[in-house]
Design an enzyme around this catalytic site. Structure first.
Site, PDB file in Angstrom:
ATOM      1  N   SER A 154       0.837  -1.196   0.000  1.00 31.27           N
ATOM      2  CA  SER A 154       0.000   0.000   0.000  1.00 31.27           C
ATOM      3  C   SER A 154       0.882   1.260   0.000  1.00 31.27           C
ATOM      4  O   SER A 154       1.697   1.439  -0.902  1.00 31.27           O
ATOM      5  CB  SER A 154      -0.960  -0.043   1.183  1.00 31.27           C
ATOM      6  OG  SER A 154      -1.947   0.942   1.079  1.00 31.27           O
ATOM      7  N   ASP A 252      -9.671  -3.670  -5.739  1.00 31.11           N
ATOM      8  CA  ASP A 252      -8.918  -2.593  -5.089  1.00 31.11           C
ATOM      9  C   ASP A 252      -9.074  -1.325  -5.923  1.00 31.11           C
ATOM     10  O   ASP A 252      -8.850  -1.352  -7.137  1.00 31.11           O
ATOM     11  CB  ASP A 252      -7.441  -2.990  -5.009  1.00 31.11           C
ATOM     12  CG  ASP A 252      -6.582  -1.986  -4.272  1.00 31.11           C
ATOM     13  OD1 ASP A 252      -7.112  -0.955  -3.802  1.00 31.11           O
ATOM     14  OD2 ASP A 252      -5.369  -2.238  -4.154  1.00 31.11           O
ATOM     15  N   HIS A 282      -8.206  -4.733  -1.376  1.00 31.12           N
ATOM     16  CA  HIS A 282      -7.028  -4.049  -0.863  1.00 31.12           C
ATOM     17  C   HIS A 282      -6.736  -4.527   0.567  1.00 31.12           C
ATOM     18  O   HIS A 282      -7.640  -4.703   1.371  1.00 31.12           O
ATOM     19  CB  HIS A 282      -7.263  -2.534  -0.850  1.00 31.12           C
ATOM     20  CG  HIS A 282      -6.067  -1.743  -0.448  1.00 31.12           C
ATOM     21  ND1 HIS A 282      -5.129  -1.291  -1.347  1.00 31.12           N
ATOM     22  CD2 HIS A 282      -5.644  -1.315   0.764  1.00 31.12           C
ATOM     23  CE1 HIS A 282      -4.194  -0.625  -0.718  1.00 31.12           C
ATOM     24  NE2 HIS A 282      -4.484  -0.619   0.587  1.00 31.12           N
TER      25      HIS A 282
END
Length: 311
Positions: A154, A252, A282
């Site tokens: 991320s 995501d 995600h």
């Protein structure tokens, strides 16, 4: 592919409401504990040592994982996720241990300063300077200085990509490989990724949370999102960057910018391993205990690291 039903219970939580109802400290506490039921088991490695690196921004805590084998080893430097605001080295401790064991390398995890206390570009410079410190202290750390890889999940992937670009441009050290998982490469979606519309709501990370909470807390001004040091997808040059493993997820919001970044690298002559996990959201990477795709992604990363470190 349909959404994996394993996420159904998790997605009953209204995550967006937390950003307006909880303080930063409360969110960080919740985020840290929220992974407890998903993280993998804590395996034993050779040694685990906490140290501090003096950077120009702050005294940066790091955690060094040494394998059980003696001698000089390659190193994989890990940068945690959490939208630049949340997360810590503790959240990814089990993953770092597995990589140490499975690759037989040293792993160093960076506990960089979180926003809004440490806004852009502080975390960028901090992570870059820690990698530089690792290179300059390779002998003391029993590290092969020509075999330094960097990776992150991320926001940690964002900092990884920027660190790789800075390494190329500043020429103070070389990075052998980069790994980015579910990464934000374009902070405010200037390249108009379709996945930010298709997956805008209902899959844990939302486009609204990204645009109205995470990015504004990280940047001093939203115009900074146009800076390639914030949004590495907006860089003008992708040549001569390290080979890469880029992992995306079907559900995501950040999916398309990750695949766009992989395309830009590939067109610039960089060898890229791109893998999309269908039916997945995600943040899946840390669900090692409950999700086979998370374990598969970790196996893939370990495989690519073993390949590059064996050269």
């Amino acid at each position: 592919m349909p959404l994996n039903p394993i996420f159904n219970k998790l997605l009953e939580t209204d995550f967006d409401s937390m950003y307006s109802s909880l303080s930063i400290d409360q969110l960080r506490e919740y985020y840290g504990k929220s992974w407890d039921d998903y993280k993998g088991d804590i395996i034993q490695v050779g040694t685990v040592t906490n140290r501090t690196v003096r950077t120009s921004k702050r005294d940066t805590p790091i955690r060094i994982y040494n394998p059980k084998t003696e001698g000089i080893h390659p190193v994989f430097i890990w940068i945690h996720g959490g939208g630049f605001i949340l997360g810590s080295i503790e959240v990814y401790d089990s993953i770092c241990r597995k990589i140490t064991k499975n690759v037989n390398c040293i792993v160093i995890s960076i506990d960089y300063g979180l926003a809004p206390e440490h806004k852009f570009p502080e975390p960028v410079e901090e992570c870059y300077q820690v990698v530089k410190w690792v290179y300059e202290n390779a002998k003391e750390l029993n590290i092969q200085p020509d075999k330094i890889a960097v990776g992150g999940d991320s926001a940690g992937g964002t900092l990884t990509a920027v660190t790789a670009q800075l390494s190329r441009d500043r020429r103070e050290f070389s990075i052998a490989y980069q790994v980015e998982v579910n990464t934000m490469f374009d902070l405010l979606g200037k390249t108009k990724p379709l996945s930010r519309v298709e997956n805008a709501k209902g899959y844990r990370l939302t486009t609204e949370a990204n645009d109205k909470y995470f990015v504004p807390n990280y940047l001093n001004d939203l115009s900074e999102a146009n800076n390639p040091l914030a949004s590495p997808l907006l860089a003008e040059n992708f040549k001569n960057l390290p080979d890469a493993c880029i992992i995306t997820s079907e559900y995501d919001p950040l999916r398309d910018e990750g695949e766009h970044y992989a395309k830009n690298l590939s067109e610039a002559g960089v060898d890229v391993c791109l893998k999309r996990y269908d039916g997945i959201i995600h943040g899946f990477f840390n669900m090692q205990r409950t999700l086979k795709e998370a374990r598969d992604a970790l196996d893939l990363i370990c495989e690519k690291l073993r390949e590059v470190f064996s050269k």
